[in-house]
Design a protein around this motif. Structure first.
Motif, PDB file in Angstrom:
ATOM      1  N   TYR A  82       0.833  -1.204   0.000  1.00  0.00           N
ATOM      2  CA  TYR A  82       0.000   0.000   0.000  1.00  0.00           C
ATOM      3  C   TYR A  82       0.867   1.254   0.000  1.00  0.00           C
ATOM      4  CZ  TYR A  82      -4.166   2.734   1.501  1.00  0.00           C
ATOM      5  OH  TYR A  82      -5.221   3.613   1.602  1.00  0.00           O
ATOM      6  N   VAL A  83       1.880   1.257   0.855  1.00  0.00           N
ATOM      7  CA  VAL A  83       2.775   2.414   0.940  1.00  0.00           C
ATOM      8  C   VAL A  83       3.557   2.583  -0.354  1.00  0.00           C
ATOM      9  CG1 VAL A  83       4.858   3.297   2.072  1.00  0.00           C
ATOM     10  CG2 VAL A  83       2.948   2.436   3.455  1.00  0.00           C
ATOM     11  N   GLU A  84       4.101   1.489  -0.881  1.00  0.00           N
ATOM     12  CA  GLU A  84       4.891   1.599  -2.119  1.00  0.00           C
ATOM     13  C   GLU A  84       4.029   2.116  -3.273  1.00  0.00           C
ATOM     14  OE1 GLU A  84       8.758  -1.309  -1.988  1.00  0.00           O
ATOM     15  OE2 GLU A  84       7.023  -1.976  -3.137  1.00  0.00           O
ATOM     16  N   GLY A  85       2.815   1.593  -3.387  1.00  0.00           N
ATOM     17  CA  GLY A  85       1.946   2.050  -4.459  1.00  0.00           C
ATOM     18  C   GLY A  85       1.594   3.519  -4.323  1.00  0.00           C
ATOM     19  N   LYS A  96       1.135  10.759   3.236  1.00  0.00           N
ATOM     20  CA  LYS A  96       1.184  10.234   4.587  1.00  0.00           C
ATOM     21  C   LYS A  96       0.110   9.162   4.756  1.00  0.00           C
ATOM     22  CE  LYS A  96       4.645  12.540   6.106  1.00  0.00           C
ATOM     23  NZ  LYS A  96       5.915  11.806   6.378  1.00  0.00           N
ATOM     24  N   VAL A  97       0.467   8.123   5.508  1.00  0.00           N
ATOM     25  CA  VAL A  97      -0.412   6.982   5.720  1.00  0.00           C
ATOM     26  C   VAL A  97      -0.644   6.808   7.220  1.00  0.00           C
ATOM     27  CG1 VAL A  97      -0.768   4.522   5.308  1.00  0.00           C
ATOM     28  CG2 VAL A  97       0.568   5.875   3.671  1.00  0.00           C
ATOM     29  N   ILE A  98      -1.904   6.699   7.608  1.00  0.00           N
ATOM     30  CA  ILE A  98      -2.251   6.404   8.995  1.00  0.00           C
ATOM     31  C   ILE A  98      -2.527   4.908   9.092  1.00  0.00           C
ATOM     32  CG2 ILE A  98      -3.759   6.949  10.933  1.00  0.00           C
ATOM     33  CD1 ILE A  98      -4.630   9.467   9.382  1.00  0.00           C
ATOM     34  N   VAL A  99      -1.866   4.233  10.023  1.00  0.00           N
ATOM     35  CA  VAL A  99      -2.058   2.790  10.213  1.00  0.00           C
ATOM     36  C   VAL A  99      -2.594   2.539  11.621  1.00  0.00           C
ATOM     37  CG1 VAL A  99      -0.945   0.530  10.349  1.00  0.00           C
ATOM     38  CG2 VAL A  99      -0.260   2.159   8.562  1.00  0.00           C
ATOM     39  N   ALA A 145       6.705  -8.077   2.837  1.00  0.00           N
ATOM     40  CA  ALA A 145       7.148  -8.210   4.226  1.00  0.00           C
ATOM     41  C   ALA A 145       7.704  -9.596   4.501  1.00  0.00           C
ATOM     42  CB  ALA A 145       5.989  -7.922   5.177  1.00  0.00           C
ATOM     43  N   PHE A 146       7.407 -10.530   3.616  1.00  0.00           N
ATOM     44  CA  PHE A 146       7.879 -11.902   3.796  1.00  0.00           C
ATOM     45  C   PHE A 146       9.280 -12.051   3.186  1.00  0.00           C
ATOM     46  CE2 PHE A 146       3.267 -12.290   3.948  1.00  0.00           C
ATOM     47  CZ  PHE A 146       3.111 -13.041   5.118  1.00  0.00           C
ATOM     48  N   ASN A 147      10.099 -12.798   3.889  1.00  0.00           N
ATOM     49  CA  ASN A 147      11.464 -13.071   3.423  1.00  0.00           C
ATOM     50  C   ASN A 147      12.249 -11.787   3.159  1.00  0.00           C
ATOM     51  OD1 ASN A 147      10.866 -15.916   3.356  1.00  0.00           O
ATOM     52  ND2 ASN A 147       9.807 -15.561   1.416  1.00  0.00           N
ATOM     53  N   THR A 148      11.948 -10.743   3.930  1.00  0.00           N
ATOM     54  CA  THR A 148      12.648  -9.473   3.829  1.00  0.00           C
ATOM     55  C   THR A 148      13.117  -9.077   5.227  1.00  0.00           C
ATOM     56  OG1 THR A 148      11.229  -8.769   1.990  1.00  0.00           O
ATOM     57  CG2 THR A 148      12.456  -7.051   3.135  1.00  0.00           C
ATOM     58  N   ASP A 149      14.322  -8.552   5.308  1.00  0.00           N
ATOM     59  CA  ASP A 149      14.849  -8.110   6.597  1.00  0.00           C
ATOM     60  C   ASP A 149      13.904  -7.078   7.214  1.00  0.00           C
ATOM     61  OD1 ASP A 149      16.468  -6.246   8.404  1.00  0.00           O
ATOM     62  OD2 ASP A 149      17.905  -7.852   8.037  1.00  0.00           O
ATOM     63  N   PRO A 150      13.548  -7.236   8.492  1.00  0.00           N
ATOM     64  CA  PRO A 150      12.636  -6.284   9.140  1.00  0.00           C
ATOM     65  C   PRO A 150      13.095  -4.837   9.041  1.00  0.00           C
ATOM     66  CG  PRO A 150      12.912  -8.224  10.526  1.00  0.00           C
ATOM     67  CD  PRO A 150      13.886  -8.359   9.393  1.00  0.00           C
ATOM     68  N   GLU A 151      14.404  -4.622   9.042  1.00  0.00           N
ATOM     69  CA  GLU A 151      14.902  -3.256   8.918  1.00  0.00           C
ATOM     70  C   GLU A 151      14.568  -2.669   7.545  1.00  0.00           C
ATOM     71  OE1 GLU A 151      19.009  -2.967   9.852  1.00  0.00           O
ATOM     72  OE2 GLU A 151      18.762  -3.567  11.956  1.00  0.00           O
ATOM     73  N   GLU A 152      14.613  -3.510   6.518  1.00  0.00           N
ATOM     74  CA  GLU A 152      14.261  -3.047   5.182  1.00  0.00           C
ATOM     75  C   GLU A 152      12.764  -2.752   5.086  1.00  0.00           C
ATOM     76  OE1 GLU A 152      16.388  -2.307   2.696  1.00  0.00           O
ATOM     77  OE2 GLU A 152      17.906  -2.699   4.233  1.00  0.00           O
ATOM     78  N   VAL A 153      11.971  -3.559   5.764  1.00  0.00           N
ATOM     79  CA  VAL A 153      10.529  -3.307   5.803  1.00  0.00           C
ATOM     80  C   VAL A 153      10.246  -1.968   6.474  1.00  0.00           C
ATOM     81  CG1 VAL A 153       8.316  -4.102   6.734  1.00  0.00           C
ATOM     82  CG2 VAL A 153       9.928  -5.756   5.757  1.00  0.00           C
ATOM     83  N   LYS A 177      12.174   0.569   6.590  1.00  0.00           N
ATOM     84  CA  LYS A 177      12.607   1.656   5.714  1.00  0.00           C
ATOM     85  C   LYS A 177      11.546   2.006   4.673  1.00  0.00           C
ATOM     86  CE  LYS A 177      17.608   0.804   6.028  1.00  0.00           C
ATOM     87  NZ  LYS A 177      18.820   0.360   5.276  1.00  0.00           N
ATOM     88  N   ILE A 178      10.732   1.021   4.306  1.00  0.00           N
ATOM     89  CA  ILE A 178       9.649   1.280   3.359  1.00  0.00           C
ATOM     90  C   ILE A 178       8.485   1.986   4.048  1.00  0.00           C
ATOM     91  CG2 ILE A 178       7.904   0.200   1.876  1.00  0.00           C
ATOM     92  CD1 ILE A 178       9.947  -2.098   1.442  1.00  0.00           C
ATOM     93  N   ILE A 179       8.120   1.510   5.235  1.00  0.00           N
ATOM     94  CA  ILE A 179       6.897   1.962   5.887  1.00  0.00           C
ATOM     95  C   ILE A 179       7.073   3.254   6.671  1.00  0.00           C
ATOM     96  CG2 ILE A 179       5.170   1.364   7.628  1.00  0.00           C
ATOM     97  CD1 ILE A 179       5.575  -1.582   6.864  1.00  0.00           C
ATOM     98  N   GLU A 180       8.114   3.325   7.481  1.00  0.00           N
ATOM     99  CA  GLU A 180       8.250   4.401   8.456  1.00  0.00           C
ATOM    100  C   GLU A 180       8.201   5.812   7.865  1.00  0.00           C
ATOM    101  OE1 GLU A 180       8.236   4.510  11.755  1.00  0.00           O
ATOM    102  OE2 GLU A 180       7.833   2.369  11.832  1.00  0.00           O
ATOM    103  N   PRO A 181       8.903   6.069   6.748  1.00  0.00           N
ATOM    104  CA  PRO A 181       8.879   7.452   6.232  1.00  0.00           C
ATOM    105  C   PRO A 181       7.490   7.935   5.819  1.00  0.00           C
ATOM    106  CG  PRO A 181      10.676   6.195   5.255  1.00  0.00           C
ATOM    107  CD  PRO A 181       9.816   5.216   5.974  1.00  0.00           C
TER     108      PRO A 181
END
Length: 390
Positions: free
Chosen positions: A210-213, A222-225, A372-380, A382-386
């Motif tokens: 959702y964030v990437e798209g 900005k995204v509210i979760v 989110a699967f098979n991806t380092d949590p830190e990389e995840v 980096k996608i979501i947090e900003p």
């Protein structure tokens, strides 16, 4: 004859509607997504009994529902798949277990001990550990788990996962285009929302896509979760949706099962928008509450029904790959966008064209959506947090 029918079902295109916003009534799930008169309300029909079929005695399946039918989402889609098997001559039955985990293991043990059904079908995310334990005790019983991956050696289990991140990417594209469009009910600030049932890797996968798209359209969006903390609490879902709309969100996607019905109510009351999930959620409201139906701009389909029908066809042929899991995305018709009269009416052609272009880019490999699967949590992170609205 069964094989011919199942093949026809798999080849058929789902007719998808997309608009719905809120009613406390819960129409019984439909056997398909055709635009027909709505089914009777849940209190007038028992969906589980409707799914019971004696069949022709050759193949049989039982759907064990973790949760309940009538969610106009995930479980209802699986129910439609069981109806498809029943129409193809399978003996079928539905058992609704709810969320009481003390019932899960005894039920699977009893069904396995009885040996009445060729396939025991259930939602994987919650029940996978229980099913894996029972499957070890009953190696001759076959299981189908949907919406889950599977690790380890489980020769009598077949699992299906769905690339919800790909569908979520398209939802993000649509949401970003809507919030920046100046459509009626939107704010000047580019803010969108997501409400999940509970924190879970599958929901995180929704958020990533959702964030990437969304950021592919509007980098500063900005995204509210928010999380309901339950898959069933529609009152809490409504409360969270109202809060997000008050924070400036114009449109919310709702991977929250039954709890999402409250979000639909909030959208209707606020004059805002929803993106449904799993099934074409507008069809639950079409002809019943058109104001509600027009709030849902589209739904991101998780074609659980078609994947179950497909599994039945492969089982009939003796080719269902037990011991493995398959991941189905846009290319495999595992996920997709709901198209119908509401989408055409409420979303401009320009926006629809851009969503369709993103879909084609995913299919041809031009866009590769992170997961989110098979991806380092830190990389995840980096996608979501900003993108998160603090």
């Amino acid at each position: 004859m069964k094989k011919t029918f199942l093949a026809t079902l798999l080849a058929a295109t789902l007719v998808v509607s997309l608009t719905a916003c809120g009613t406390s009534e819960q129409p019984a799930p439909q056997a398909d997504n055709k635009e027909e008169a709505p089914a009777p309300a849940a209190e007038e029909a028992d969906p589980a009994k409707e799914a019971e079929s004696a069949g022709n005695g050759e193949f049989s399946a039982v759907h064990v529902v973790i949760g309940q039918l009538g969610d106009k989402s995930f479980n209802d889609s699986a129910y439609n798949g069981l109806l498809g098997l029943g129409e193809a001559g399978w003996g079928t039955k539905v058992i609704e277990l709810g969320r009481d985990q003390t019932k899960w293991e005894p039920t699977f043990l009893d069904l396995s001990e009885g040996g009445e059904y060729d396939l025991i079908i259930t939602n994987g995310p919650s029940a996978i550990e229980t099913v894996q334990d029972v499957a070890k005790e009953y190696p001759d019983q076959k299981f189908v788990l949907f919406d889950t991956e599977m690790e380890g050696d489980h020769p009598n289990i077949y699992a299906i996962s769905y690339k919800q991140n790909e569908g979520a990417y398209l939802a993000g594209v649509l949401a970003a285009l809507v919030t920046t469009s100046g459509m009626e009910g939107t704010n000047p600030e580019p803010i969108i929302g997501l409400i999940g049932g509970m924190e879970h890797p599958i929901i995180t996968d929704w958020i990533v896509g959702y964030v990437e798209g969304a950021r592919s359209v509007e980098p500063d969006i900005k995204v509210i979760v928010s999380y309901v903390g339950s898959w069933d609490d529609s009152a809490k879902g409504k409360e969270l949706a109202l809060a997000q709309y008050n924070q400036g969100a114009d449109i919310i996607i709702t991977p929250a099962e039954t709890a999402a019905l409250g979000c639909v109510e909030a959208a209707k009351e606020s004059g805002k928008y929803i993106i449904g999930i799993d099934v074409d959620q507008s069809m639950a409201f079409k002809g019943i509450d058109e104001e509600a139906a027009n709030c849902i701009l589209t739904s991101i389909l998780k074609n659980v029904d078609l994947s179950i029908i497909r599994a039945g066809k492969l089982y009939e042929e003796g080719t269902l790959p037990f011991g493995t899991f398959e991941s189905l995305g846009i290319l495999e018709d595992g996920v997709g966008v709901a198209y119908n009269e509401y989408y055409d009416k409420n979303v401009s052609q320009e926006i629809r064209d851009q969503v369709e272009a993103a879909k084609e880019d995913i299919v041809n490999g031009k866009i590769k959506v992170s997961s989110a699967f098979n991806t380092d949590p830190e990389e995840v992170d980096k996608i979501i947090e900003p993108a998160l609205l603090k």
